[in-house]
Scaffold this motif. Structure first.
Motif, PDB file in Angstrom:
ATOM      1  N   ARG A  35       0.757  -0.728   0.029  1.00 30.63           N
ATOM      2  CA  ARG A  35       0.124  -0.323   0.006  1.00 30.63           C
ATOM      3  C   ARG A  35       0.899   1.422   0.032  1.00 30.63           C
ATOM      4  NH1 ARG A  35      -2.849  -3.757   2.832  1.00 30.63           N
ATOM      5  NH2 ARG A  35      -5.350  -4.164   2.189  1.00 30.63           N
ATOM      6  N   GLU A  69      -1.495   3.907   1.474  1.00 29.91           N
ATOM      7  CA  GLU A  69      -2.895   4.004   2.022  1.00 29.91           C
ATOM      8  C   GLU A  69      -2.736   3.333   3.366  1.00 29.91           C
ATOM      9  OE1 GLU A  69      -7.078   1.001   0.990  1.00 29.91           O
ATOM     10  OE2 GLU A  69      -4.569   0.611   0.270  1.00 29.91           O
ATOM     11  N   HIS A  72      -8.193   2.223   4.283  1.00 28.93           N
ATOM     12  CA  HIS A  72      -8.840   1.357   4.047  1.00 28.93           C
ATOM     13  C   HIS A  72      -9.651   2.764   3.289  1.00 28.93           C
ATOM     14  CE1 HIS A  72     -11.202  -1.374   1.512  1.00 28.93           C
ATOM     15  NE2 HIS A  72     -12.904  -0.127   2.010  1.00 28.93           N
ATOM     16  N   ASN A  73      -9.571   3.026   1.823  1.00 29.30           N
ATOM     17  CA  ASN A  73     -10.352   4.334   1.007  1.00 29.30           C
ATOM     18  C   ASN A  73      -9.255   5.399   1.563  1.00 29.30           C
ATOM     19  OD1 ASN A  73     -11.914   2.607  -0.362  1.00 29.30           O
ATOM     20  ND2 ASN A  73     -13.669   2.894   0.849  1.00 29.30           N
ATOM     21  N   ARG A 105      -6.530  11.553   0.131  1.00 29.64           N
ATOM     22  CA  ARG A 105      -7.820  11.763  -0.723  1.00 29.64           C
ATOM     23  C   ARG A 105      -8.475  10.521  -0.122  1.00 29.64           C
ATOM     24  NH1 ARG A 105      -6.648   9.869  -6.794  1.00 29.64           N
ATOM     25  NH2 ARG A 105      -5.676  12.300  -6.847  1.00 29.64           N
ATOM     26  N   TYR A 106     -10.015  10.435   0.183  1.00 33.30           N
ATOM     27  CA  TYR A 106     -10.667   9.574   0.544  1.00 33.30           C
ATOM     28  C   TYR A 106     -12.122   9.326  -0.495  1.00 33.30           C
ATOM     29  CZ  TYR A 106     -14.451   7.343   2.897  1.00 33.30           C
ATOM     30  OH  TYR A 106     -15.804   5.804   3.271  1.00 33.30           O
ATOM     31  N   LEU A 107     -11.995   8.272  -1.236  1.00 34.70           N
ATOM     32  CA  LEU A 107     -11.809   7.272  -2.097  1.00 34.70           C
ATOM     33  C   LEU A 107     -13.905   6.741  -1.343  1.00 34.70           C
ATOM     34  CD1 LEU A 107      -9.310   4.356  -2.617  1.00 34.70           C
ATOM     35  CD2 LEU A 107     -10.027   6.618  -3.970  1.00 34.70           C
ATOM     36  N   ASN A 109     -16.190   5.339  -4.062  1.00 33.99           N
ATOM     37  CA  ASN A 109     -16.145   4.304  -4.191  1.00 33.99           C
ATOM     38  C   ASN A 109     -15.120   3.830  -5.466  1.00 33.99           C
ATOM     39  OD1 ASN A 109     -17.731   5.626  -7.118  1.00 33.99           O
ATOM     40  ND2 ASN A 109     -18.573   5.350  -6.383  1.00 33.99           N
ATOM     41  N   ARG A 110     -15.146   3.080  -6.361  1.00 33.16           N
ATOM     42  CA  ARG A 110     -14.522   2.619  -7.000  1.00 33.16           C
ATOM     43  C   ARG A 110     -13.729   3.812  -8.295  1.00 33.16           C
ATOM     44  NH1 ARG A 110     -14.180  -3.971  -8.528  1.00 33.16           N
ATOM     45  NH2 ARG A 110     -13.811  -4.539  -6.094  1.00 33.16           N
ATOM     46  N   TRP A 113     -13.638  10.170  -5.896  1.00 32.51           N
ATOM     47  CA  TRP A 113     -12.910  10.317  -4.584  1.00 32.51           C
ATOM     48  C   TRP A 113     -13.358  11.957  -5.172  1.00 32.51           C
ATOM     49  CZ3 TRP A 113      -9.547  14.008  -6.536  1.00 32.51           C
ATOM     50  CH2 TRP A 113      -9.470  13.832  -7.480  1.00 32.51           C
TER      51      TRP A 113
END
Length: 146
Positions: A35, A69, A72-73, A105-107, A109-110, A113
């Motif tokens: 990551r 990372e 998660h996300n 940065r926050y994801l 979804n795929r 962001w």
């Protein structure tokens, strides 16, 4: 990837001597862990001149960044960079830009962001001290990947 070569400028203006210099371009990404990504970018070459009175401009740019990372996300980013601009001709001066960037940065979804980032830039000038400055910027960005 890395490329190194020679650049040569031979202006038609008889008052200006031909110029030969080193050109380089490169990009590297290293992933020490799953990551984590560390990236470096390098460029040196003759670019389009935008300064009145200059017939040539040599830019040198280097940037080193890290993406991590954290959860998660959630991706943390940071980078430092240097850009040196050298003009040739009637305006024979140079400028240096030092920059630092940081972001979170926050994801969502795929494909989407959201990012909060900040940048600090400092410019110095050998020819005109009035062109020196410091600049802070903050951004809230939304992105889509397709």
């Amino acid at each position: 990837e890395l490329g190194v070569g020679v650049l040569h400028a031979n202006p038609k203006d008889l008052n200006l001597a031909p110029f030969t210099g080193l050109a380089a371009s490169g990009r590297m990404t290293w992933r020490p862990r799953t990551r984590t990504a560390i990236s470096a970018n390098l460029f040196r070459g003759d670019v389009a001149t935008i300064r009145s009175g200059a017939i040539g401009r040599i830019d040198t740019r280097f940037n080193l960044g890290i993406d991590q990372e954290a959860r998660h996300n959630v991706i943390l980013r940071g980078s430092v960079g240097l850009r040196s601009v050298s003009y040739r001709g009637d305006f024979d001066g140079s400028q240096r830009y030092y920059d630092v960037d940081a972001s979170v940065r926050y994801l969502l979804n795929r494909q989407a962001w959201i990012e909060l980032s900040g940048t600090h830039v400092k410019r110095t000038s050998t020819a005109l001290p009035a062109e020196e400055f410091r600049k802070w910027q903050a951004f809230l960005k939304v992105g889509l990947t397709y």
